[in-house]
Design a protein around this motif. Sequence first.
Motif, PDB file in Angstrom:
ATOM      1  N   LEU A   3      36.477  33.572  23.373  1.00  9.92           N
ATOM      2  CA  LEU A   3      35.090  33.974  23.588  1.00  9.92           C
ATOM      3  C   LEU A   3      34.852  35.468  23.440  1.00  9.92           C
ATOM      4  N   CYS A   4      35.735  36.165  22.745  1.00 10.72           N
ATOM      5  CA  CYS A   4      35.448  37.557  22.423  1.00 10.72           C
ATOM      6  C   CYS A   4      34.190  37.614  21.562  1.00 10.72           C
ATOM      7  N   SER A   5      33.321  38.545  21.847  1.00 10.85           N
ATOM      8  CA  SER A   5      32.030  38.710  21.159  1.00 10.85           C
ATOM      9  C   SER A   5      31.154  37.466  21.283  1.00 10.85           C
ATOM     10  N   ALA A   6      31.370  36.669  22.329  1.00 16.30           N
ATOM     11  CA  ALA A   6      30.565  35.461  22.525  1.00 16.30           C
ATOM     12  C   ALA A   6      29.812  35.495  23.851  1.00 16.30           C
ATOM     13  N   ILE A   7      29.830  36.632  24.528  1.00 18.32           N
ATOM     14  CA  ILE A   7      29.108  36.778  25.793  1.00 18.32           C
ATOM     15  C   ILE A   7      28.236  38.025  25.693  1.00 18.32           C
ATOM     16  N   ASP A   8      26.949  37.858  25.948  1.00 13.13           N
ATOM     17  CA  ASP A   8      26.016  38.989  25.905  1.00 13.13           C
ATOM     18  C   ASP A   8      25.793  39.602  27.283  1.00 13.13           C
ATOM     19  N   ILE A   9      25.745  38.755  28.310  1.00 14.21           N
ATOM     20  CA  ILE A   9      25.402  39.202  29.662  1.00 14.21           C
ATOM     21  C   ILE A   9      26.345  38.530  30.657  1.00 14.21           C
ATOM     22  N   VAL A  10      26.820  39.298  31.624  1.00 13.23           N
ATOM     23  CA  VAL A  10      27.588  38.754  32.729  1.00 13.23           C
ATOM     24  C   VAL A  10      26.801  38.972  34.018  1.00 13.23           C
ATOM     25  N   VAL A  11      26.613  37.893  34.769  1.00 14.61           N
ATOM     26  CA  VAL A  11      25.924  37.968  36.062  1.00 14.61           C
ATOM     27  C   VAL A  11      26.981  37.941  37.161  1.00 14.61           C
ATOM     28  N   VAL A  12      26.994  38.960  38.008  1.00 13.17           N
ATOM     29  CA  VAL A  12      27.982  39.060  39.079  1.00 13.17           C
ATOM     30  C   VAL A  12      27.288  39.301  40.407  1.00 13.17           C
ATOM     31  N   HIS A  13      27.979  38.955  41.468  1.00 14.96           N
ATOM     32  CA  HIS A  13      27.539  39.366  42.803  1.00 14.96           C
ATOM     33  C   HIS A  13      27.941  40.821  43.008  1.00 14.96           C
ATOM     34  N   ASP A  14      27.003  41.626  43.439  1.00 16.49           N
ATOM     35  CA  ASP A  14      27.244  43.058  43.601  1.00 16.49           C
ATOM     36  C   ASP A  14      28.055  43.305  44.869  1.00 16.49           C
ATOM     37  N   THR A  15      29.334  43.619  44.685  1.00 12.70           N
ATOM     38  CA  THR A  15      30.197  43.889  45.841  1.00 12.70           C
ATOM     39  C   THR A  15      30.277  45.375  46.175  1.00 12.70           C
ATOM     40  N   GLN A  16      29.549  46.212  45.432  1.00 15.19           N
ATOM     41  CA  GLN A  16      29.594  47.653  45.697  1.00 15.19           C
ATOM     42  C   GLN A  16      29.142  47.927  47.131  1.00 15.19           C
ATOM     43  N   GLY A  17      29.958  48.606  47.874  1.00 18.45           N
ATOM     44  CA  GLY A  17      29.610  48.934  49.246  1.00 18.45           C
ATOM     45  C   GLY A  17      30.036  47.889  50.257  1.00 18.45           C
ATOM     46  N   GLU A  18      30.428  46.696  49.810  1.00 15.89           N
ATOM     47  CA  GLU A  18      30.911  45.692  50.745  1.00 15.89           C
ATOM     48  C   GLU A  18      32.309  46.066  51.220  1.00 15.89           C
ATOM     49  N   GLN A  19      32.572  45.796  52.464  1.00 23.36           N
ATOM     50  CA  GLN A  19      33.905  46.054  52.985  1.00 23.36           C
ATOM     51  C   GLN A  19      34.854  44.996  52.433  1.00 23.36           C
ATOM     52  N   ARG A  20      35.904  45.451  51.766  1.00 19.90           N
ATOM     53  CA  ARG A  20      36.846  44.513  51.158  1.00 19.90           C
ATOM     54  C   ARG A  20      37.826  44.031  52.222  1.00 19.90           C
ATOM     55  N   THR A  21      37.851  42.722  52.420  1.00 19.30           N
ATOM     56  CA  THR A  21      38.741  42.138  53.410  1.00 19.30           C
ATOM     57  C   THR A  21      39.742  41.229  52.730  1.00 19.30           C
ATOM     58  N   ALA A  22      40.871  41.066  53.360  1.00 15.12           N
ATOM     59  CA  ALA A  22      41.914  40.199  52.804  1.00 15.12           C
ATOM     60  C   ALA A  22      41.631  38.766  53.219  1.00 15.12           C
ATOM     61  N   GLY A  23      40.575  38.229  52.669  1.00 13.28           N
ATOM     62  CA  GLY A  23      40.208  36.849  52.971  1.00 13.28           C
ATOM     63  C   GLY A  23      41.124  35.881  52.257  1.00 13.28           C
ATOM     64  N   ARG A  24      40.882  34.611  52.446  1.00  6.54           N
ATOM     65  CA  ARG A  24      41.718  33.624  51.799  1.00  6.54           C
ATOM     66  C   ARG A  24      41.047  33.133  50.528  1.00  6.54           C
ATOM     67  N   CYS A  25      41.850  32.689  49.579  1.00  2.00           N
ATOM     68  CA  CYS A  25      41.297  32.055  48.397  1.00  2.00           C
ATOM     69  C   CYS A  25      40.878  30.640  48.766  1.00  2.00           C
TER      70      CYS A  25
END
Length: 308
Positions: free
Chosen positions: A228-250
């Motif tokens: 899928l190289c050159s096959a994605i125009d836009i990626v929608v992500v949850h904005d984690t900027q500023g969130e405290q990163r915790t060692a949660g579980r997968c």
Amino acid sequence: MPTVLACLLDAGFQTSAVVTMADDGGSSGKLRDELGMLPPGDARNCLVAMGDPDSLVARLFQYRFPHGEGLAGHALGNLIIAALADITGGFPEAMRAASELLEARGRVIPSTLEDVRLCATDRDGLPIEGQALIAASRGPFRHVDLDPPRPAAYGPALDAIEAADVIVIGPGSLFTSILPNFLVDGVAEAVRSSAARRIYVCNLANQRGETEGMDAYDHVRTLCDHGLCSAIDIVVVHDTQGEQRTAGRCVVCDDGPSPVERVEAGEDVRRRIAELDIEVVAHDLVDVENPVRHARALLCSVLREVAG
């Protein structure tokens, strides 16, 4: 994917869902082994999302037997689709009949009609065979493929991609639900050559056994590495900027809601995605009641914005 489908339908799009046929676990796996049919589980979930998920028929399709010899673990909708395939003469015909029962507003299309199995190479270079085993193994993986390799695409799936004005990829299990579609002959090529707006909705949480420790760039890079190289125009992500990163579980699909390992998508991650010549759209997208999932209203708003 069911949330994405509901959003697109509510936005007025004529919607088709192209789904993987590589599932071999749970109820779908039992039906594959015992009846030699294509796996109905992913298709069933999409059909229900395209109808009224609160209707009695939808609730019947999603009902899962808690006990009973030979019945425990089976979703009733999977058994109905199996019966419809026998009555109508094929899996695509069963999809159409089930769609009528559920009064679905869109189409669900298998990516291939071939009997395929998912294979993976793990981080140590060792082979793993079978979607269920791959999902339960420690990832991420170097590569995934189908057996037989490059199976023939189901024609209507390619037709739907070629006719699309908007193509939305994901969210879903990266290695075992999303990538298998693009390993079918012609599917990745159809997306790469499409003039549609092509959007990837990244997962909110990493999945144990698949994407442990991966950030949003790693998710996108994996798609690129599988055609899928050159096959994605836009990626929608949850904005984690500023969130405290915790060692949660997968998490896995049936895990409880807290805590989770969030797919990191801070400023540095988004910059690396942008360097792939992909636009990044970041918003708060988490469902506060179930932080594994996208909040429907928030995701629908973003999809309306980026789909045009």
